[in-house]
Design a protein around this motif. Sequence first.
Motif, PDB file in Angstrom:
ATOM      1  N   LEU A 280       0.833  -1.204   0.000  1.00  0.00           N
ATOM      2  CA  LEU A 280       0.000   0.000   0.000  1.00  0.00           C
ATOM      3  C   LEU A 280       0.866   1.253   0.000  1.00  0.00           C
ATOM      4  N   ALA A 281       1.949   1.233   0.764  1.00  0.00           N
ATOM      5  CA  ALA A 281       2.851   2.389   0.802  1.00  0.00           C
ATOM      6  C   ALA A 281       3.496   2.625  -0.557  1.00  0.00           C
ATOM      7  N   VAL A 282       3.867   1.545  -1.249  1.00  0.00           N
ATOM      8  CA  VAL A 282       4.470   1.683  -2.577  1.00  0.00           C
ATOM      9  C   VAL A 282       3.485   2.300  -3.554  1.00  0.00           C
ATOM     10  N   ILE A 283       2.239   1.842  -3.531  1.00  0.00           N
ATOM     11  CA  ILE A 283       1.236   2.353  -4.467  1.00  0.00           C
ATOM     12  C   ILE A 283       0.873   3.791  -4.130  1.00  0.00           C
ATOM     13  N   LEU A 284       0.759   4.112  -2.848  1.00  0.00           N
ATOM     14  CA  LEU A 284       0.509   5.504  -2.475  1.00  0.00           C
ATOM     15  C   LEU A 284       1.677   6.386  -2.886  1.00  0.00           C
ATOM     16  N   GLY A 285       2.891   5.882  -2.750  1.00  0.00           N
ATOM     17  CA  GLY A 285       4.046   6.638  -3.209  1.00  0.00           C
ATOM     18  C   GLY A 285       4.005   6.873  -4.712  1.00  0.00           C
ATOM     19  N   LEU A 286       3.583   5.850  -5.468  1.00  0.00           N
ATOM     20  CA  LEU A 286       3.444   6.010  -6.922  1.00  0.00           C
ATOM     21  C   LEU A 286       2.413   7.082  -7.250  1.00  0.00           C
ATOM     22  N   LEU A 287       1.298   7.079  -6.540  1.00  0.00           N
ATOM     23  CA  LEU A 287       0.258   8.083  -6.773  1.00  0.00           C
ATOM     24  C   LEU A 287       0.783   9.495  -6.485  1.00  0.00           C
ATOM     25  N   LEU A 288       1.498   9.649  -5.386  1.00  0.00           N
ATOM     26  CA  LEU A 288       2.020  10.969  -5.031  1.00  0.00           C
ATOM     27  C   LEU A 288       3.074  11.435  -6.042  1.00  0.00           C
ATOM     28  N   VAL A 289       3.939  10.521  -6.454  1.00  0.00           N
ATOM     29  CA  VAL A 289       4.963  10.886  -7.431  1.00  0.00           C
ATOM     30  C   VAL A 289       4.318  11.302  -8.744  1.00  0.00           C
ATOM     31  N   ALA A 290       3.303  10.548  -9.183  1.00  0.00           N
ATOM     32  CA  ALA A 290       2.622  10.892 -10.433  1.00  0.00           C
ATOM     33  C   ALA A 290       1.883  12.222 -10.308  1.00  0.00           C
ATOM     34  N   LEU A 291       1.297  12.470  -9.145  1.00  0.00           N
ATOM     35  CA  LEU A 291       0.529  13.700  -8.952  1.00  0.00           C
ATOM     36  C   LEU A 291       1.425  14.933  -8.946  1.00  0.00           C
ATOM     37  N   PHE A 292       2.567  14.832  -8.292  1.00  0.00           N
ATOM     38  CA  PHE A 292       3.461  15.994  -8.136  1.00  0.00           C
ATOM     39  C   PHE A 292       4.691  15.890  -9.033  1.00  0.00           C
ATOM     40  N   ALA A 293       4.595  15.153 -10.128  1.00  0.00           N
ATOM     41  CA  ALA A 293       5.746  14.947 -11.012  1.00  0.00           C
ATOM     42  C   ALA A 293       6.381  16.246 -11.493  1.00  0.00           C
ATOM     43  N   PRO A 294       5.598  17.256 -11.921  1.00  0.00           N
ATOM     44  CA  PRO A 294       6.256  18.488 -12.400  1.00  0.00           C
ATOM     45  C   PRO A 294       7.100  19.190 -11.345  1.00  0.00           C
ATOM     46  N   TRP A 295       6.747  19.011 -10.089  1.00  0.00           N
ATOM     47  CA  TRP A 295       7.485  19.672  -9.009  1.00  0.00           C
ATOM     48  C   TRP A 295       8.602  18.791  -8.452  1.00  0.00           C
ATOM     49  N   LEU A 296       8.465  17.468  -8.578  1.00  0.00           N
ATOM     50  CA  LEU A 296       9.484  16.571  -8.050  1.00  0.00           C
ATOM     51  C   LEU A 296      10.639  16.368  -9.020  1.00  0.00           C
ATOM     52  N   ALA A 297      10.351  16.416 -10.312  1.00  0.00           N
ATOM     53  CA  ALA A 297      11.394  16.179 -11.301  1.00  0.00           C
ATOM     54  C   ALA A 297      12.387  17.338 -11.312  1.00  0.00           C
ATOM     55  N   PRO A 298      13.667  17.069 -11.126  1.00  0.00           N
ATOM     56  CA  PRO A 298      14.651  18.165 -11.076  1.00  0.00           C
ATOM     57  C   PRO A 298      14.939  18.787 -12.439  1.00  0.00           C
ATOM     58  N   ARG A 299      14.689  18.035 -13.522  1.00  0.00           N
ATOM     59  CA  ARG A 299      14.984  18.539 -14.862  1.00  0.00           C
ATOM     60  C   ARG A 299      13.888  18.121 -15.832  1.00  0.00           C
ATOM     61  N   SER A 300      13.996  18.596 -17.036  1.00  0.00           N
ATOM     62  CA  SER A 300      13.032  18.238 -18.069  1.00  0.00           C
ATOM     63  C   SER A 300      13.186  16.764 -18.455  1.00  0.00           C
ATOM     64  N   PRO A 301      12.080  16.036 -18.588  1.00  0.00           N
ATOM     65  CA  PRO A 301      12.184  14.632 -18.996  1.00  0.00           C
ATOM     66  C   PRO A 301      12.348  14.457 -20.507  1.00  0.00           C
ATOM     67  N   PHE A 302      12.206  15.525 -21.264  1.00  0.00           N
ATOM     68  CA  PHE A 302      12.229  15.433 -22.720  1.00  0.00           C
ATOM     69  C   PHE A 302      13.502  16.008 -23.339  1.00  0.00           C
ATOM     70  N   VAL A 303      14.069  17.045 -22.742  1.00  0.00           N
ATOM     71  CA  VAL A 303      15.219  17.736 -23.309  1.00  0.00           C
ATOM     72  C   VAL A 303      16.435  17.504 -22.414  1.00  0.00           C
ATOM     73  N   GLY A 304      17.539  17.075 -23.021  1.00  0.00           N
ATOM     74  CA  GLY A 304      18.757  16.832 -22.272  1.00  0.00           C
ATOM     75  C   GLY A 304      19.924  17.651 -22.803  1.00  0.00           C
ATOM     76  N   ASP A 305      21.020  17.547 -22.110  1.00  0.00           N
ATOM     77  CA  ASP A 305      22.250  18.241 -22.507  1.00  0.00           C
ATOM     78  C   ASP A 305      23.127  17.230 -23.244  1.00  0.00           C
ATOM     79  N   LEU A 306      22.879  17.115 -24.546  1.00  0.00           N
ATOM     80  CA  LEU A 306      23.563  16.087 -25.334  1.00  0.00           C
ATOM     81  C   LEU A 306      25.068  16.340 -25.411  1.00  0.00           C
ATOM     82  N   ALA A 307      25.469  17.602 -25.381  1.00  0.00           N
ATOM     83  CA  ALA A 307      26.889  17.925 -25.533  1.00  0.00           C
ATOM     84  C   ALA A 307      27.699  17.649 -24.280  1.00  0.00           C
TER      85      ALA A 307
END
Length: 308
Positions: A47-74
């Motif tokens: 239950l804790a794992v699934i609740l953690g998944l829900l919270l991570v999915a809900l607050f993903a824009p604020w929890l993610a430190p960087r963009s998930p789509f654009v990287g520093d290729l160089a």
Amino acid sequence: MTDISQFQSRRDWLLSNQPASRLQARLGRAYMIWLSFSANRLALVGLAVILGLLLVALFAPWLAPRSPFVGDLANARLLPPGTDGYLLGTDSQGRDILSRLIHGSRLTLMVVVLVAIIAAPLGLLVGAVAGYAGGWIDAVLMRITDIFLAFPKLVLAMAFVAALGPGIENAVLAIAITSWPPYARMARAEAMGVRNSDYIAAVRLMGASPARIVIRHIMPMCLSSLIVRVTLDMAGIILTAAGLGFLGLGAQPPLPEWGAMIASGRLYILDQWWVATMPGIAIVIVSLGFNLLGDGLRDALDPREAGK
């Protein structure tokens, strides 16, 4: 002392053997289920794992430190974990793996929820109708179910996605189409067990139509078993979605789907192991969480276990 006495009085009210209302009876039943569920430590971990998944999915824009789509290729291509602030390293495009995992939890949760919403009611309806009606209706519906069960789920889902075209929406539809037969089998068994009971006979004598009997009286009796089965099947749904993503038939780049992330990292598995390993660990943890939660719900909702 006052708080303790109030808690004890509420507990006695919930566990009363002679409830004064339907609300009290339902709340008491829910409380007993929770007591049985909470006694299972592994179920609480799930239950804790699934609740953690829900919270991570809900607050993903604020929890993610960087963009998930654009990287520093160089400057940040294939960095190992812990380098330059990238806790889980980077992929071949210089994208932060941690950020992609966090945003990928949304895709995983979306797939699981949509498949459950589509497949579970469909299977429940088909199985309840087949079990209650019997005869040729039962034979036709169960033969159709057997056809779907004759093929491995992933292979059948691949065939549907190949026909519909790659994409996350078509992947969800394909997984849902292949996931309903076990629910139909379960509901049919439940319906066959109660269709000749005195309770159903009394409802029939009161003039209830077959459709009303199936929808209002038989299908609700299958919900407990259905909830347990759906929860236990979540891990399989996640693995099927990841398999389609790995084969390029699910979510398309640059979406951070965990199976697609593993596929993109398989070329670097020997030297840059973290690219494929991190999403693989995420899939294992979430799948294990759903399995533990399903086991706990099965024990809590099983009336034979509740009486022990």
